[in-house]
Design an enzyme around this catalytic site. Structure first.
Site, short mmCIF file in Angstrom:
data_model
loop_
_atom_site.label_atom_id
_atom_site.label_comp_id
_atom_site.label_asym_id
_atom_site.label_seq_id
_atom_site.Cartn_x
_atom_site.Cartn_y
_atom_site.Cartn_z
CG HIS A 114 9.37 -3.75 7.09
ND1 HIS A 114 9.73 -2.42 7.21
CD2 HIS A 114 8.14 -3.85 7.66
CE1 HIS A 114 8.76 -1.75 7.80
NE2 HIS A 114 7.78 -2.59 8.08
CG ASP A 146 8.27 -3.16 -5.42
OD1 ASP A 146 8.51 -2.38 -4.47
OD2 ASP A 146 7.14 -3.63 -5.63
#
Ligand code: GAR
Length: 296
Positions: A114, A146
């Site tokens: 990211h 997650d």
């Protein structure tokens, strides 16, 4: 705690939705025949993705699973990952959110890249938002995926300066260049067994007091503890982990945290501190750093 190292080349799959320049960096870092891991499969939700063409050009299997809803995509992808015997999945510019059905069975073996210093600036249009906020620094993050969006445990981050003259495009280009080194390094950390997410395994190793202190740390500080633990495990010094997490543990703990910091950023000051450690510790840190930095 972590299945890695495998003792054989890992079979790596990359999921990408677009241009695939990070995929290119991963395929270059993990080509066929690499002893640590090989990119053997590229999957895209977008049949037009340049990423698929890049994979084909390198002779890597490229599969389009056109997006017809989350459930269909995830079922197709999960089946393919299983059929190809994949060990590790890397999201590289994959612009869909994956559900628990996909994420849970792959937890610890599913990474995302990211373009910000998470937990700051999750989501989209990161570079524009960073500029609007007048930040002096930005960067990129590799994290374990997650159930949330850009929320999983951080594995490794790299800082990138923001210049007052930057446009979102200029900033994106600078961050991308940094990512081409960051993502392969993060994968090496996992494949070598230095990088893993926190969980019951870590808790059992460090004990309750150290675990509580670890959990109270800011999200950005936690990766250093985890990498230090990875180092201690690899050096056969896991028994020092509880003290190390509590800020004690002597030269091995010190070496472990220097390792963790130097993996993230090669700081000359910290290199110098390394020289002050006992010979045996210094050598172990240097060897570990070499393994993580070295492309082979
Ligand atoms: C990369 O900068 C990556 O960090 C970002 O997309 C870009 C992909 O570029 N990922 C995300 O924004 C995920 N939320 P690429 O296709 O050229 O590798």
């Amino acid at each position: 705690m972590t299945p890695f190292p495998l003792g054989r080349p890992a079979r790596i799959a990359v999921l990408a939705s677009g241009r695939g320049t990070n995929l290119e960096a991963l395929m270059a870092a993990f080509p066929q025949g690499h002893p640590l891991g090989e990119v053997v499969l590229v999957l895209s939700d977008n049949p037009e993705a340049l990423a698929l063409r890049r994979a084909e050009a390198r002779g890597v299997e490229a599969v389009a699973l056109p997006w017809r809803g989350r459930r269909a995509f995830e079922e197709g992808a999960l089946a393919l990952l299983e059929a190809r015997g994949i060990d590790l999945v890397a999201l590289a510019g994959f612009m869909r959110l994956l559900s628990p059905r996909f994420v849970d069975p792959w937890y610890g073996r599913l990474l995302n890249l990211h373009p910000s210093l998470l937990p700051d600036y999750p989501g989209l249009e990161v570079h524009r938002r960073v500029l609007e906020a007048g930040e002096a620094w930005t960067g990129s993050t590799v994290h374990f995926v997650d159930r949330g969006m850009d929320t999983g445990p951080i594995l490794l981050q790299a800082r990138v300066p923001v210049l007052p003259t930057d446009t979102p495009e200029a900033l994106e280009a600078r961050v991308l260049k940094r990512e081409y080194r960051l993502y392969p390094k993060a994968l090496r950390l996992v494949l070598l067994g230095y990088g893993f997410p926190p969980g019951e395994g870590v808790r059992a190793l460090v004990g309750e007091a150290a675990w509580a202190r670890f959990q109270a740390l800011p999200l950005k500080a936690r990766p250093f503890h985890l990498l230090a633990l990875g180092f201690l495990l690899w050096a056969g010094k896991a028994r020092l982990a509880p003290q190390a997490f509590l800020g004690r543990g002597g030269p091995w703990a010190q070496g472990a945290f220097l390792f963790a910091r130097l993996v993230a950023e090669d700081d000359p000051l910290l290199r110098e501190e390394l020289r002050g450690l006992p010979e045996e510790v210094r050598r172990a840190v240097e060897e570990a750093l070499f393994r993580v930095e070295s492309p082979l």
